[in-house]
Design a protein around this motif. Structure first.
Motif, PDB file in Angstrom:
ATOM      1  N   TYR A 149      -0.383  -5.750   1.245  1.00 38.42           N
ATOM      2  CA  TYR A 149      -0.427  -5.630   0.598  1.00 38.42           C
ATOM      3  C   TYR A 149      -1.480  -6.574   0.894  1.00 38.42           C
ATOM      4  O   TYR A 149      -2.467  -5.909  -1.231  1.00 38.42           O
ATOM      5  CB  TYR A 149       0.852  -7.078   0.115  1.00 38.42           C
ATOM      6  N   GLN A 150      -2.081  -7.553   1.381  1.00 37.24           N
ATOM      7  CA  GLN A 150      -3.112  -8.162   1.382  1.00 37.24           C
ATOM      8  C   GLN A 150      -4.275  -7.495   1.576  1.00 37.24           C
ATOM      9  O   GLN A 150      -5.500  -7.032   1.368  1.00 37.24           O
ATOM     10  CB  GLN A 150      -3.214  -9.250   2.627  1.00 37.24           C
ATOM     11  N   ALA A 151      -4.539  -6.139   1.300  1.00 32.82           N
ATOM     12  CA  ALA A 151      -5.167  -5.305   2.060  1.00 32.82           C
ATOM     13  C   ALA A 151      -5.491  -4.310   0.563  1.00 32.82           C
ATOM     14  O   ALA A 151      -5.664  -3.111  -0.034  1.00 32.82           O
ATOM     15  CB  ALA A 151      -4.907  -4.069   3.441  1.00 32.82           C
ATOM     16  N   ASN A 152      -5.147  -4.841  -0.463  1.00 32.85           N
ATOM     17  CA  ASN A 152      -5.140  -4.554  -1.661  1.00 32.85           C
ATOM     18  C   ASN A 152      -3.806  -3.835  -2.288  1.00 32.85           C
ATOM     19  O   ASN A 152      -4.759  -2.344  -3.026  1.00 32.85           O
ATOM     20  CB  ASN A 152      -6.752  -3.805  -2.625  1.00 32.85           C
ATOM     21  N   GLY A 153      -2.748  -2.953  -1.960  1.00 30.08           N
ATOM     22  CA  GLY A 153      -1.622  -2.838  -1.684  1.00 30.08           C
ATOM     23  C   GLY A 153      -0.971  -3.019  -3.030  1.00 30.08           C
ATOM     24  O   GLY A 153      -1.236  -4.780  -3.601  1.00 30.08           O
ATOM     25  N   THR A 154      -0.315  -1.656  -3.488  1.00 28.05           N
ATOM     26  CA  THR A 154       0.494  -2.249  -4.549  1.00 28.05           C
ATOM     27  C   THR A 154       2.091  -2.515  -4.001  1.00 28.05           C
ATOM     28  O   THR A 154       2.355  -2.050  -2.584  1.00 28.05           O
ATOM     29  CB  THR A 154       0.649  -1.621  -5.798  1.00 28.05           C
ATOM     30  N   ILE A 155       2.641  -3.516  -4.444  1.00 23.77           N
ATOM     31  CA  ILE A 155       4.337  -4.075  -4.389  1.00 23.77           C
ATOM     32  C   ILE A 155       4.872  -2.144  -4.350  1.00 23.77           C
ATOM     33  O   ILE A 155       5.405  -1.692  -3.225  1.00 23.77           O
ATOM     34  CB  ILE A 155       5.059  -4.302  -5.018  1.00 23.77           C
ATOM     35  N   ARG A 156       4.832  -0.905  -5.505  1.00 24.88           N
ATOM     36  CA  ARG A 156       4.929   0.176  -4.526  1.00 24.88           C
ATOM     37  C   ARG A 156       4.718   0.582  -3.448  1.00 24.88           C
ATOM     38  O   ARG A 156       5.418   1.378  -2.555  1.00 24.88           O
ATOM     39  CB  ARG A 156       4.857   0.462  -5.853  1.00 24.88           C
ATOM     40  N   THR A 157       3.498   0.908  -3.480  1.00 28.58           N
ATOM     41  CA  THR A 157       3.158   1.657  -2.392  1.00 28.58           C
ATOM     42  C   THR A 157       3.288   0.876  -1.216  1.00 28.58           C
ATOM     43  O   THR A 157       3.700   1.835   0.192  1.00 28.58           O
ATOM     44  CB  THR A 157       1.084   1.386  -2.257  1.00 28.58           C
ATOM     45  N   VAL A 158       3.502  -0.400  -0.658  1.00 32.68           N
ATOM     46  CA  VAL A 158       3.318  -0.783   0.678  1.00 32.68           C
ATOM     47  C   VAL A 158       5.103  -0.260   0.543  1.00 32.68           C
ATOM     48  O   VAL A 158       5.589  -0.235   1.501  1.00 32.68           O
ATOM     49  CB  VAL A 158       3.584  -2.368  -0.180  1.00 32.68           C
ATOM     50  N   ALA A 159       6.325  -0.552  -0.054  1.00 34.91           N
ATOM     51  CA  ALA A 159       7.773  -0.262  -0.632  1.00 34.91           C
ATOM     52  C   ALA A 159       7.320   0.930   0.418  1.00 34.91           C
ATOM     53  O   ALA A 159       8.474   1.739   1.112  1.00 34.91           O
ATOM     54  CB  ALA A 159       8.336  -0.662  -1.698  1.00 34.91           C
ATOM     55  N   GLU A 160       7.426   1.648  -0.023  1.00 28.09           N
ATOM     56  CA  GLU A 160       6.877   3.551  -0.207  1.00 28.09           C
ATOM     57  C   GLU A 160       6.366   3.037   1.736  1.00 28.09           C
ATOM     58  O   GLU A 160       6.911   4.931   2.001  1.00 28.09           O
ATOM     59  CB  GLU A 160       5.499   4.091  -0.661  1.00 28.09           C
ATOM     60  N   LYS A 161       5.654   3.065   1.797  1.00 29.06           N
ATOM     61  CA  LYS A 161       5.350   3.008   2.823  1.00 29.06           C
ATOM     62  C   LYS A 161       5.956   2.264   4.661  1.00 29.06           C
ATOM     63  O   LYS A 161       6.162   3.198   5.190  1.00 29.06           O
ATOM     64  CB  LYS A 161       4.124   2.155   3.747  1.00 29.06           C
ATOM     65  N   LEU A 162       6.806   1.812   3.866  1.00 32.98           N
ATOM     66  CA  LEU A 162       7.638   0.805   4.958  1.00 32.98           C
ATOM     67  C   LEU A 162       9.128   1.514   4.602  1.00 32.98           C
ATOM     68  O   LEU A 162       9.431   0.896   5.318  1.00 32.98           O
ATOM     69  CB  LEU A 162       8.012  -0.921   4.109  1.00 32.98           C
ATOM     70  N   GLY A 163       9.041   1.929   3.521  1.00 35.29           N
ATOM     71  CA  GLY A 163      10.742   2.887   3.192  1.00 35.29           C
ATOM     72  C   GLY A 163      11.639   2.028   3.121  1.00 35.29           C
ATOM     73  O   GLY A 163      12.938   1.701   2.891  1.00 35.29           O
ATOM     74  N   GLN A 164      10.905   1.588   1.917  1.00 35.47           N
ATOM     75  CA  GLN A 164      11.782  -0.393   1.237  1.00 35.47           C
ATOM     76  C   GLN A 164      11.722   0.341  -0.086  1.00 35.47           C
ATOM     77  O   GLN A 164      10.667   0.916  -0.285  1.00 35.47           O
ATOM     78  CB  GLN A 164      11.589  -1.096   1.868  1.00 35.47           C
ATOM     79  N   SER A 165      13.105  -0.237  -0.618  1.00 38.31           N
ATOM     80  CA  SER A 165      12.644  -0.607  -2.398  1.00 38.31           C
ATOM     81  C   SER A 165      11.309  -1.428  -2.382  1.00 38.31           C
ATOM     82  O   SER A 165      11.083  -2.422  -2.333  1.00 38.31           O
ATOM     83  CB  SER A 165      14.534  -1.239  -2.726  1.00 38.31           C
ATOM     84  N   GLU A 166      11.226  -1.384  -3.796  1.00 34.83           N
ATOM     85  CA  GLU A 166      10.725  -2.243  -4.245  1.00 34.83           C
ATOM     86  C   GLU A 166      10.661  -4.056  -4.348  1.00 34.83           C
ATOM     87  O   GLU A 166      10.006  -4.561  -3.703  1.00 34.83           O
ATOM     88  CB  GLU A 166       9.649  -1.745  -5.425  1.00 34.83           C
ATOM     89  N   TYR A 167      12.194  -3.898  -4.485  1.00 35.14           N
ATOM     90  CA  TYR A 167      12.933  -5.489  -4.364  1.00 35.14           C
ATOM     91  C   TYR A 167      12.919  -6.734  -3.001  1.00 35.14           C
ATOM     92  O   TYR A 167      12.462  -6.824  -3.038  1.00 35.14           O
ATOM     93  CB  TYR A 167      14.476  -5.028  -4.975  1.00 35.14           C
TER      94      TYR A 167
END
Length: 120
Positions: free
Chosen positions: A22-40
């Motif tokens: 996220y701190q590398a300018n990712g969005t919650i959506r892109t971070v969620a996709e990379k981690l395999g988690q929901s946005e919530y």
């Protein structure tokens, strides 16, 4: 999507990884996709990691939304900020297993002995 609770130890690692992405300018959506988690779930991981959620999109967040994003003072009824972090939870469990007294740990972490006993 993974909808099962994340165990404490991997959760701390996941919090760190989410914060880095996220701190590398990712969005919650892109971070969620990379981690395999929901946005919530990703939002919760970021807040647990101490990350301030950025305002995004063309619309500006209201004060209430900013409070929700960053666990400010505006919360749903009955919500309470966790007293200990996932990393502290892992450490407390280990120290209990090593024979330390719940009352001593409670004093150190500023919580009740009952909370410490629940972690056994």
């Amino acid at each position: 999507m993974n909808h099962r609770p994340i165990p404490d130890e991997p959760r701390a690692d996941l919090c760190t990884r989410a914060a880095e992405l996220y701190q590398a300018n990712g969005t919650i959506r892109t971070v969620a996709e990379k981690l395999g988690q929901s946005e919530y779930a990703t939002r919760k991981l970021l807040v647990e990691a101490g990350v301030t959620i950025r305002q995004g999109g063309p619309l500006q967040a209201s004060d209430a939304q900013r409070g929700w994003n960053n666990f400010g003072r505006d919360h749903s009824p009955g919500w309470r900020k966790p007293k200990i972090t996932p990393a502290q939870r892992v450490e407390i469990k280990q120290r209990l297993a090593d024979g330390e007294k719940p009352t001593d740990l409670a004093t150190e972490y500023g919580v009740t002995a009952g909370l410490i006993r629940q972690l056994r």
